[in-house]
Design a protein around this motif. Structure first.
Motif, PDB file in Angstrom:
ATOM      1  N   GLU A 290     -11.338  32.945  58.650  1.00 48.73           N
ATOM      2  CA  GLU A 290     -12.754  33.294  58.510  1.00 48.73           C
ATOM      3  C   GLU A 290     -13.535  32.161  57.849  1.00 48.73           C
ATOM      4  O   GLU A 290     -14.666  31.855  58.245  1.00 48.73           O
ATOM      5  CB  GLU A 290     -12.887  34.586  57.704  1.00 48.73           C
ATOM      6  CG  GLU A 290     -12.369  35.811  58.461  1.00 48.73           C
ATOM      7  CD  GLU A 290     -12.310  37.063  57.602  1.00 48.73           C
ATOM      8  OE1 GLU A 290     -12.551  36.939  56.367  1.00 48.73           O
ATOM      9  OE2 GLU A 290     -12.024  38.152  58.143  1.00 48.73           O
ATOM     10  N   TYR A 291     -12.940  31.509  56.841  1.00 51.89           N
ATOM     11  CA  TYR A 291     -13.595  30.372  56.198  1.00 51.89           C
ATOM     12  C   TYR A 291     -13.802  29.229  57.193  1.00 51.89           C
ATOM     13  O   TYR A 291     -14.864  28.596  57.234  1.00 51.89           O
ATOM     14  CB  TYR A 291     -12.757  29.873  55.016  1.00 51.89           C
ATOM     15  CG  TYR A 291     -12.659  30.831  53.860  1.00 51.89           C
ATOM     16  CD1 TYR A 291     -13.650  31.789  53.622  1.00 51.89           C
ATOM     17  CD2 TYR A 291     -11.575  30.785  52.986  1.00 51.89           C
ATOM     18  CE1 TYR A 291     -13.552  32.672  52.555  1.00 51.89           C
ATOM     19  CE2 TYR A 291     -11.473  31.663  51.913  1.00 51.89           C
ATOM     20  CZ  TYR A 291     -12.465  32.603  51.714  1.00 51.89           C
ATOM     21  OH  TYR A 291     -12.369  33.470  50.658  1.00 51.89           O
ATOM     22  N   GLN A 293     -13.982  29.438  60.496  1.00 50.47           N
ATOM     23  CA  GLN A 293     -15.008  29.834  61.457  1.00 50.47           C
ATOM     24  C   GLN A 293     -16.403  29.618  60.895  1.00 50.47           C
ATOM     25  O   GLN A 293     -17.281  29.058  61.559  1.00 50.47           O
ATOM     26  CB  GLN A 293     -14.832  31.296  61.852  1.00 50.47           C
ATOM     27  CG  GLN A 293     -13.754  31.558  62.878  1.00 50.47           C
ATOM     28  CD  GLN A 293     -13.734  33.007  63.318  1.00 50.47           C
ATOM     29  OE1 GLN A 293     -13.799  33.917  62.496  1.00 50.47           O
ATOM     30  NE2 GLN A 293     -13.662  33.232  64.618  1.00 50.47           N
ATOM     31  N   ASP A 294     -16.615  30.061  59.672  1.00 49.69           N
ATOM     32  CA  ASP A 294     -17.931  29.899  59.052  1.00 49.69           C
ATOM     33  C   ASP A 294     -18.302  28.423  58.933  1.00 49.69           C
ATOM     34  O   ASP A 294     -19.439  28.033  59.227  1.00 49.69           O
ATOM     35  CB  ASP A 294     -17.946  30.545  57.653  1.00 49.69           C
ATOM     36  CG  ASP A 294     -17.893  32.064  57.723  1.00 49.69           C
ATOM     37  OD1 ASP A 294     -18.181  32.612  58.806  1.00 49.69           O
ATOM     38  OD2 ASP A 294     -17.560  32.688  56.701  1.00 49.69           O
ATOM     39  N   ASN A 297     -18.953  26.899  62.463  1.00 50.77           N
ATOM     40  CA  ASN A 297     -20.171  27.449  63.034  1.00 50.77           C
ATOM     41  C   ASN A 297     -21.417  26.880  62.352  1.00 50.77           C
ATOM     42  O   ASN A 297     -22.430  26.611  62.992  1.00 50.77           O
ATOM     43  CB  ASN A 297     -20.165  28.977  62.917  1.00 50.77           C
ATOM     44  CG  ASN A 297     -19.184  29.639  63.868  1.00 50.77           C
ATOM     45  OD1 ASN A 297     -18.819  29.050  64.885  1.00 50.77           O
ATOM     46  ND2 ASN A 297     -18.766  30.847  63.551  1.00 50.77           N
ATOM     47  N   GLN A 298     -21.336  26.676  61.034  1.00 48.24           N
ATOM     48  CA  GLN A 298     -22.459  26.060  60.322  1.00 48.24           C
ATOM     49  C   GLN A 298     -22.648  24.623  60.772  1.00 48.24           C
ATOM     50  O   GLN A 298     -23.787  24.156  60.951  1.00 48.24           O
ATOM     51  CB  GLN A 298     -22.182  26.102  58.817  1.00 48.24           C
ATOM     52  CG  GLN A 298     -22.320  27.481  58.199  1.00 48.24           C
ATOM     53  CD  GLN A 298     -21.948  27.502  56.722  1.00 48.24           C
ATOM     54  OE1 GLN A 298     -21.718  26.451  56.121  1.00 48.24           O
ATOM     55  NE2 GLN A 298     -21.875  28.692  56.161  1.00 48.24           N
TER      56      GLN A 298
END
Length: 304
Positions: A290-291, A293-294, A297-298
């Motif tokens: 999840e980290y 991905q974030d 994506n940023q």
């Protein structure tokens, strides 16, 4: 004796065909057959009656069938037990393509450490087909590899998702002569050190690189080696030119020990992808994904 030989034999028993079992184990049929031969050599008996079609087991093969299942299960149980004992500290296991473990992972390590929450990062390398097999069997948290149509097809499953984490390029490189010109790549036969045709980079070389050369150019393969790091060493010693990942030779290009050959030599863009099973093995693996991905994506939003 290797665990994968037992699992190969179990697949052969279950599917009843060398070709189907090889496909299920993500290896070519010749490689699968060699592994079954290796198991037979280790046991000292023939397990498969190769004179019969369809595939049939010998009496020894039938007797060993249940033993193979028991041994495989016992070995995995012992490994999991030992891992549980030593897992006081959370671990993230990344199964990596060998070239990426050498060239991409070290520079990526700073990013991973910041996102891992203190977990121990374990990198396991091997041949790509074995890596995919181990990953799909749940033996690691993530698979790090170059992306290609063949890889995507094998990993195009509902229980697998991916994230592009980098880019690279497969480039032709050579050492230089005293005049600063490429030692290989001029007129005359092209002396090449190369990945074997059945390897990941060997397939790219045969499909996308060599066909793009001048049809009249003769290619002389001086040596084959599946390890990109070994081919780089041969190039630096002057045994020939090679196509290699740019990330692996970046320092040598910066120091001008190597140079990229000209437009007559094809170059292939590569995407670096990280894969995971949708049902993670641990909460640490879930949070880590999840980290990542974030973060990516940023980065995409910022660059856009």
């Amino acid at each position: 004796m290797e665990l994968k030989w037992l699992d190969d034999y179990i697949a052969l028993i279950d599917l009843g065909s060398f070709s189907k079992a090889a496909e299920a184990r993500f290896v070519t049929q010749p490689a699968f057959s060699r592994r079954i031969r290796s198991l037979e050599d280790w046991l000292g008996v023939s397990l498969v009656d190769r004179k019969q079609y369809p595939t049939a087991l010998t009496p020894a093969g039938q007797a060993f069938a249940e033993q193979a299942r028991l041994l495989s299960g016992q070995i995995l149980a012992v490994r999991h037990q030992m891992q549980d004992i030593s897992a006081a500290r959370a671990q993230l296991v990344i199964i990596s393509q060998q070239a990426l473990a050498v060239s991409f992972f070290p520079s990526w390590m700073q990013t991973l450490e910041a996102l891992s929450g203190g977990a121990l990062l374990k990198v396991e390398t091997g041949h790509l087909s074995d890596n995919i097999q181990s990953f799909l069997a749940g033996e690691g948290d993530f698979l790090l590899c170059y992306c290609s149509a063949e890889i995507s097809a094998q990993l195009q499953r509902d229980d697998v998702e991916s994230l592009q984490v980098g880019v690279d390029q497969f480039i032709p490189v050579s050492t230089c002569n005293a005049q600063g010109q490429a030692r290989f790549g001029g007129d005359g036969p092209l002396k090449l050190v190369a990945h074997p045709a059945e390897s990941f980079f060997g397939q790219i070389l045969q499909r996308d690189c060599l066909p793009g050369l001048d049809a009249e150019r003769t290619v002389e393969v001086a040596c084959e080696n599946a390890l990109s790091e070994a081919l780089k060493a041969l190039v630096l010693e002057g045994y020939g030119m090679a196509w290699l990942p740019r990330s692996l030779v970046r320092r040598e290009l910066d120091s001008e020990e190597l140079q990229v050959l000209g437009e007559d030599f094809p170059k292939v863009d590569l995407a670096v992808s990280l894969y995971r099973l949708r049902q993670p093995r641990s909460q640490s693996a879930r949070q880590f994904w999840e980290y990542l991905q974030d973060m990516y994506n940023q980065n995409l939003s910022t660059s856009g």
